[in-house]
Design a protein around this motif. Structure first.
Motif, mmCIF file in Angstrom:
data_model
loop_
_atom_site.group_PDB
_atom_site.id
_atom_site.type_symbol
_atom_site.label_atom_id
_atom_site.label_comp_id
_atom_site.label_asym_id
_atom_site.label_seq_id
_atom_site.Cartn_x
_atom_site.Cartn_y
_atom_site.Cartn_z
ATOM 1 N N THR A 38 -9.374 60.418 -47.656
ATOM 2 C CA THR A 38 -10.169 59.432 -48.626
ATOM 3 C C THR A 38 -9.354 58.098 -48.806
ATOM 4 N N THR A 39 -8.421 57.889 -48.231
ATOM 5 C CA THR A 39 -7.703 56.552 -48.109
ATOM 6 C C THR A 39 -8.541 55.331 -47.723
ATOM 7 N N PRO A 40 -8.257 54.189 -48.503
ATOM 8 C CA PRO A 40 -9.036 53.163 -48.191
ATOM 9 C C PRO A 40 -8.270 52.325 -46.952
ATOM 10 N N ASN A 41 -7.082 52.779 -46.704
ATOM 11 C CA ASN A 41 -6.484 51.932 -45.799
ATOM 12 C C ASN A 41 -6.670 52.652 -44.469
ATOM 13 N N CYS A 42 -5.744 52.116 -43.468
ATOM 14 C CA CYS A 42 -5.723 52.829 -42.119
ATOM 15 C C CYS A 42 -4.932 54.040 -42.185
ATOM 16 N N VAL A 43 -5.589 55.036 -41.584
ATOM 17 C CA VAL A 43 -4.741 56.321 -41.555
ATOM 18 C C VAL A 43 -3.758 56.181 -40.108
ATOM 19 N N ILE A 44 -2.319 56.547 -40.315
ATOM 20 C CA ILE A 44 -1.421 56.437 -39.223
ATOM 21 C C ILE A 44 -1.317 57.924 -38.660
ATOM 22 N N ILE A 45 -1.155 57.936 -37.348
ATOM 23 C CA ILE A 45 -0.642 59.348 -37.007
ATOM 24 C C ILE A 45 0.302 59.263 -36.016
ATOM 25 N N LEU A 46 1.257 59.831 -36.080
ATOM 26 C CA LEU A 46 2.405 60.010 -35.241
ATOM 27 C C LEU A 46 2.413 61.544 -34.628
ATOM 28 N N GLU A 47 1.978 61.820 -33.631
ATOM 29 C CA GLU A 47 1.525 62.855 -32.851
ATOM 30 C C GLU A 47 2.721 63.260 -31.587
ATOM 31 N N ASP A 48 3.620 64.313 -32.136
ATOM 32 C CA ASP A 48 4.753 64.318 -31.146
ATOM 33 C C ASP A 48 4.447 65.575 -30.314
ATOM 34 N N ALA A 49 4.232 65.591 -28.950
ATOM 35 C CA ALA A 49 4.218 66.785 -28.201
ATOM 36 C C ALA A 49 5.455 67.045 -27.193
ATOM 37 N N SER A 50 6.443 66.410 -27.747
ATOM 38 C CA SER A 50 7.684 66.528 -26.814
ATOM 39 C C SER A 50 8.200 68.074 -26.465
#
Length: 124
Positions: A38-50
């Motif tokens: 529900t954030t009004p901001n940008c959603v930031i995602i760090l997806e690490d598949a190392s």
């Protein structure tokens, strides 16, 4: 296994993939990733598949980005850093970037979590 954890200090969704990951697991993850946000901001995602072995093909890679784009709704912005270490997973990540058709979904591939985190937290 796909572990998603919210880091409030940086407003970051930290996603770690480990072991063998089938397309069905990735699809389910993509479908549910933005649910309830529900954030009004940008959603930031760090997806690490190392530490993961991604077990899907080129057609599946193309559809993953489309799934997330379809879940954006009307207002949500997403910045998504994909951490990929082996050549095939990196190529699949690049395919996702090239297939991206939504301005509100920014996606880049990195080889280290540090570089991905820097892009997520420092770019406008």
């Amino acid at each position: 296994m796909i572990n998603v954890e919210y880091r409030p200090e940086s407003d970051l969704l930290d996603v770690v993939l480990t072991g063998k990951i089938q397309f069905a697991q990735m699809k389910e993850y993509c479908l549910n990733l933005l649910k309830g946000i529900t954030t009004p901001n940008c959603v930031i995602i760090l997806e690490d598949a190392s530490s993961a072995e991604l077990l899907y093909d080129i057609d599946d890679a193309e559809s993953l980005g489309s799934i997330i784009e379809s879940e954006l709704g009307q207002q949500l912005m997403v910045r998504h850093a994909l951490i990929r270490r082996n050549p095939l997973d990196t190529a699949f990540g690049m395919i996702r970037v090239q297939c991206n058709s939504c301005d509100r979904y920014q996606l880049k591939v990195f080889s280290t979590p540090e570089n991905g985190r820097h892009w997520l937290l420092n770019e406008n």
